[in-house]
Structure formats: structure tokens, C-alpha cells
Design an enzyme around this catalytic site. Structure first.
Site, PDB file in Angstrom:
ATOM      1  N   ALA A  74       0.842  -1.202   0.000  1.00  0.00           N
ATOM      2  CA  ALA A  74       0.000   0.000   0.000  1.00  0.00           C
ATOM      3  C   ALA A  74       0.870   1.243   0.000  1.00  0.00           C
ATOM      4  CB  ALA A  74      -0.901   0.020   1.242  1.00  0.00           C
ATOM      5  N   SER A  76       1.401   4.624   2.009  1.00  0.00           N
ATOM      6  CA  SER A  76       1.071   4.857   3.416  1.00  0.00           C
ATOM      7  C   SER A  76       1.553   6.185   3.987  1.00  0.00           C
ATOM      8  CB  SER A  76       1.619   3.701   4.255  1.00  0.00           C
ATOM      9  OG  SER A  76       3.020   3.693   4.179  1.00  0.00           O
ATOM     10  N   TYR A 140      -5.388   8.857   3.077  1.00  0.00           N
ATOM     11  CA  TYR A 140      -4.823   7.538   3.376  1.00  0.00           C
ATOM     12  C   TYR A 140      -5.814   6.710   4.200  1.00  0.00           C
ATOM     13  CZ  TYR A 140      -2.129   4.099   5.983  1.00  0.00           C
ATOM     14  OH  TYR A 140      -1.702   2.945   6.583  1.00  0.00           O
ATOM     15  N   LYS A 144      -8.084   3.203   3.221  1.00  0.00           N
ATOM     16  CA  LYS A 144      -8.027   1.960   4.006  1.00  0.00           C
ATOM     17  C   LYS A 144      -9.419   1.586   4.512  1.00  0.00           C
ATOM     18  CE  LYS A 144      -3.599   0.753   4.049  1.00  0.00           C
ATOM     19  NZ  LYS A 144      -3.054  -0.602   3.881  1.00  0.00           N
ATOM     20  N   LEU A 187       8.185   9.458  13.457  1.00  0.00           N
ATOM     21  CA  LEU A 187       8.890  10.117  14.555  1.00  0.00           C
ATOM     22  C   LEU A 187      10.150   9.374  15.026  1.00  0.00           C
ATOM     23  CD1 LEU A 187       8.981  12.425  16.604  1.00  0.00           C
ATOM     24  CD2 LEU A 187       7.505  11.054  18.098  1.00  0.00           C
TER      25      LEU A 187
HETATM   26  N1  UFG Z   1       6.135  14.077  14.714  1.00  0.00           N
HETATM   27  C1  UFG Z   1       6.902  15.169  15.070  1.00  0.00           C
HETATM   28  N2  UFG Z   1       8.038  15.413  14.368  1.00  0.00           N
HETATM   29  C2  UFG Z   1       8.445  14.635  13.314  1.00  0.00           C
HETATM   30  C3  UFG Z   1       7.633  13.521  12.962  1.00  0.00           C
HETATM   31  C4  UFG Z   1       6.484  13.279  13.685  1.00  0.00           C
HETATM   32  O1  UFG Z   1       6.591  15.903  16.011  1.00  0.00           O
HETATM   33  O2  UFG Z   1       9.467  14.932  12.694  1.00  0.00           O
HETATM   34  C5  UFG Z   1       4.926  13.794  15.502  1.00  0.00           C
HETATM   35  C6  UFG Z   1       3.664  13.762  14.663  1.00  0.00           C
HETATM   36  O3  UFG Z   1       3.139  15.047  14.496  1.00  0.00           O
HETATM   37  C7  UFG Z   1       2.777  12.823  15.484  1.00  0.00           C
HETATM   38  C8  UFG Z   1       3.782  11.862  16.142  1.00  0.00           C
HETATM   39  O4  UFG Z   1       5.042  12.512  16.050  1.00  0.00           O
HETATM   40  O5  UFG Z   1       2.123  13.540  16.480  1.00  0.00           O
HETATM   41  C9  UFG Z   1       3.871  10.530  15.426  1.00  0.00           C
HETATM   42  O6  UFG Z   1       4.046  10.796  14.029  1.00  0.00           O
HETATM   43  P1  UFG Z   1       4.356   9.642  12.956  1.00  0.00           P
HETATM   44  O7  UFG Z   1       4.500  10.323  11.640  1.00  0.00           O
HETATM   45  O8  UFG Z   1       5.470   8.795  13.440  1.00  0.00           O
HETATM   46  O9  UFG Z   1       3.048   8.742  12.991  1.00  0.00           O
HETATM   47  P2  UFG Z   1       1.527   9.173  12.788  1.00  0.00           P
HETATM   48  O10 UFG Z   1       0.894   9.062  14.138  1.00  0.00           O
HETATM   49  O11 UFG Z   1       1.350  10.441  12.085  1.00  0.00           O
HETATM   50  O12 UFG Z   1       1.034   8.093  11.744  1.00  0.00           O
HETATM   51  C10 UFG Z   1       1.135   6.695  11.947  1.00  0.00           C
HETATM   52  C11 UFG Z   1       1.319   6.014  10.620  1.00  0.00           C
HETATM   53  C12 UFG Z   1       0.167   6.270   9.726  1.00  0.00           C
HETATM   54  C13 UFG Z   1      -1.083   5.870  10.393  1.00  0.00           C
HETATM   55  C14 UFG Z   1      -1.185   6.503  11.744  1.00  0.00           C
HETATM   56  C15 UFG Z   1      -2.341   5.948  12.454  1.00  0.00           C
HETATM   57  O13 UFG Z   1       2.466   6.493  10.017  1.00  0.00           O
HETATM   58  O14 UFG Z   1       0.319   5.536   8.540  1.00  0.00           O
HETATM   59  O15 UFG Z   1      -0.015   6.235  12.498  1.00  0.00           O
HETATM   60  O16 UFG Z   1      -2.252   6.188  13.807  1.00  0.00           O
HETATM   61  F1  UFG Z   1      -2.136   6.267   9.654  1.00  0.00           F
END
Ligand code: UFG
Length: 325
Positions: A74, A76, A140, A144, A187
Site C-alpha cells: 500500500a 502509506s 490515506y 483503508k 517520529l
Molecule cells: N512528529 C513530530 N516530528 C516529526 C515527525 C512526527 O513531532 O518529525 C509527531 C507527529 O506530528 C505525530 C507523532 O510525532 O504527532 C507521530 O508521528 P508519525 O509520523 O510517526 O506517525 P503518525 O501518528 O502520524 O502516523 C502513523 C502512521 C500512519 C497511520 C497513523 C495511524 O504512520 O500511517 O499512524 O495512527 F495512519
């Protein structure tokens, strides 16, 4: 009994870990991956590898008579899904429909599908049960959710045994299988890039959320625990039923807590700067996964955030060692 299985997206992060676990458990595994974001060397030893599009390859491959498909392939990236929605409707929904039709045509009985917490959007309940309303805030998650709906109707109409697993925030690594995206947006890998010196600092996306320290809270789940849920899902899938399970540890950690855990594990000061919110980010996403625990007998074993980060860190250092030699 060993099952004959197709793993689409088995050269990607979660798919490769799951393929490795399936091979370890004695199953006969064929990985299908177009390598658009996966890596050929992430396909585990002992698995067959067919390079190509999941929908395309399945039209002929499934004629060999498989017991099931685990569908990880997928697109993502949440941000990309907002800028280029067509890539997600075609790449996720259309591909999955074609896969479902091929499974039906060839009588493939079981499907385990990678769904996501993003199907819920921004619910006002924490932790989130499967009965929470599904109102995705990004394309996204919408794609799904559309696939989940399609799977439900195919299961009921055509007797497919289907399970959708809704992942919360997957992290960590399983041996030599881990997260290595060309464009990294997640993150923990980003924070670890600061520890290796690849990046100068981490940007915190907003500290005005209604949480204890103002930064967004997520439920981080170890990729090995996640993979193990797929093996249990295969066992528990029943013809004509579509079951949906949330997978998370049920504990939330803020962005600041994640950065702090990374500092402890790596011993690096990891400078952080606060920036604006990222569009579409919910404040809190924590899973209620009682249903997976009760019905699948799933029990996550690597729930300490420090252990999860430590596995990701070891993986990162091993990869850098390999790259340098
Ligand atoms: N974050 C930061 N700085 C960064 C990257 C992320 O502060 O450089 C924060 C984001 O804003 C978020 C948290 O860290 O609050 C986690 O971010 P991620 O990008 O690691 O993960 P997400 O929660 O955004 O997304 C993940 C998956 C998605 C899925 C989602 C569902 O990547 O595919 O979880 O919960 F849809």
C-alpha cells in the site's frame, strides 16, 4: 499445518517482519512486491520473491492454489495522500479490489489486511475501541476504510475468511528487518537520525495540543508483536466473516516522551525545536485492543517504549555498519 501464503508488500517494513515470522513458523511464503518503497534484500531467506504489482501478479499467481493472502502492499504516507489522492485511491483501493477479485476467481480462502488507526480519524474517545465511529481525517485513512468496507461485503457474499488489523504506531525492528524509508516521516526513525548525526535536530509538530505536555500522544507498538497478531489472525479467520481488530499497547506516549526515551537509549542529547502542527494530526490516538486479546489470544510482549526504541536503534546502527563496510 503449514499454510501456503502470499505476502504482498513483503519487502516493506511491516510486511518483511511478518514474512520473516511466517517463515520462522514453518509456512510456505511467497512475497509479492513492486519495490516502489520496499527493498529486495528485505525479503526473508526461505521466502520466494516475485517482483511486481500485487493486483497484477495475483491474477496468475493465485492459480497455484494458496491458503491465504496477507495484504500489506500500500501507499502509506498521510501527507502525500492529501497532495496526490489519486495515487492512494488507485494504489490502495483499486489494487485491493483487483486482488479481492483474483482471490475470488481462484478460490483463495483467507485474507489478512493491513488497516490503520487512521480509519477512525480524530475520535473523542481514548482508548479507541473498534466500535468507535470511522471518520478519517486524511485520504490515506479514507482509502483503508473503503477497502475494509469492500472486504466485509466480499466476506459475507462470497464466503471469504477475512481479518482487518488496524495498526496504531508501529515501531522497533525484528532482527535485520526494520524501518528504512527513502522519505522518512515517522517520529522514531527521524529522532534516531539525529542521534546518528544524519539530521541536526528534530522538529516537534506542535505543543498546543490538549495533552499533558502539549505534544501529540500515540500508541507505539513493537513490529514483532504486530507481526504475531497476523499469525493469530490467520488461525482465527472464519469463512463468511470479516473481523476487525485494533492493535496497540493501550498506552500513549507524547512526542516529548518519545524524544526523551531516544535520548536515554542513545545517550545523545537530541536537540529538539518546536514548530507548528502538521495538518491532519489528531491529538491523541491510543488503542483499546481488548478484542484482539480476547478473541485472538494476542498478548504484546515488548510494551516498554525504551525496549521498542532500543530495537530500532540497534537496527539503525547495524544498517549504518553494513553501509560503511
Ligand atoms: N512528529 C513530530 N516530528 C516529526 C515527525 C512526527 O513531532 O518529525 C509527531 C507527529 O506530528 C505525530 C507523532 O510525532 O504527532 C507521530 O508521528 P508519525 O509520523 O510517526 O506517525 P503518525 O501518528 O502520524 O502516523 C502513523 C502512521 C500512519 C497511520 C497513523 C495511524 O504512520 O500511517 O499512524 O495512527 F495512519
Amino acid at each position: 499445518r503449514p499454510l501456503k501464503l502470499v505476502v504482498t508488500g513483503g519487502a516493506g517494513y511491516v510486511g518483511s517482519v511478518c514474512a520473516a515470522r511466517l517463515v520462522e513458523a514453518g509456512h510456505d511464503v511467497t512475497v509479492v512486491d513492486d519495490l516502489s518503497t520496499g527493498h529486495a534484500d528485505a525479503v526473508p531467506e526461505g521466502a520466494r520473491f516475485v517482483e511486481g504489482d500485487a493486483a497484477e501478479v495475483s491474477q496468475t499467481l493465485l492459480a497455484d492454489g494458496f491458503d491465504g493472502v496477507l495484504h500489506f502492499a500500500a501507499k502509506s504516507l498521510v501527507g502525500e495522500s492529501m497532495q496526490d489522492p489519486g495515487k492512494y485511491w488507485h494504489g490502495n483501493v483499486l489494487t485491493s479490489l483487483r486482488l479481492l477479485d483474483a482471490m475470488r476467481a481462484h478460490g483463495t480462502p483467507r485474507l489478512v489486511f493491513s488497516s490503520t488507526a487512521a480509519t477512525y480519524g480524530e475520535p473523542d474517545v481514548a482508548p479507541i475501541p473498534e466500535s468507535a465511529p470511522t471518520q478519517p481525517t486524511n485520504t490515506y485513512g479514507a482509502t483503508k476504510l473503503a477497502i475494509d468496507h469492500a472486504i466485509g461485503t466480499y466476506a459475507r457474499a462470497h464466503g471469504l475468511a477475512a481479518v482487518s488489523l488496524r495498526y496504531f504506531n508501529v515501531a522497533g525492528a525484528h532482527g535485520r528487518f526494520g524501518e528504512r524509508h527513502t522519505t522518512e516521516t515517522h517520529l522514531i526513525p527521524i529522532v534516531l537520525q539525529v542521534a546518528t548525526g544524519e539530521r541536526g535536530q528534530v522538529q516537534i509538530y506542535g505543543e498546543d495540543y490538549p495533552t499533558d505536555d502539549g505534544t501529540a500522544v500515540r500508541d507505539y507498538i513493537h513490529v514483532t508483536d504486530l507481526a504475531d497478531a497476523h499469525l493469530l489472525a490467520l488461525d482465527h479467520a472464519r469463512a463468511g466473516e470479516h473481523r476487525i481488530y485494533n492493535l496497540g499497547n493501550g498506552t500513549g506516549f507524547s512526542v516529548r516522551q518519545v524524544i526523551e526515551a531516544c535520548r536515554e537509549v542513545t545517550g545523545h542529547p537530541i536537540p529538539a525545536a518546536v514548530g507548528g502542527r502538521r495538518a491532519g494530526d489528531p491529538a491523541v490516538l491510543v488503542a483499546a485492543s481488548d478484542r484482539a486479546r480476547e478473541e485472538l489470544g494476542w498478548k504484546p510482549e515488548r510494551t516498554d517504549l525504551r525496549d521498542i526504541v532500543a530495537d530500532a536503534w540497534r537496527f539503525t546502527q547495524d544498517r549504518r555498519g553494513t553501509a560503511a563496510s
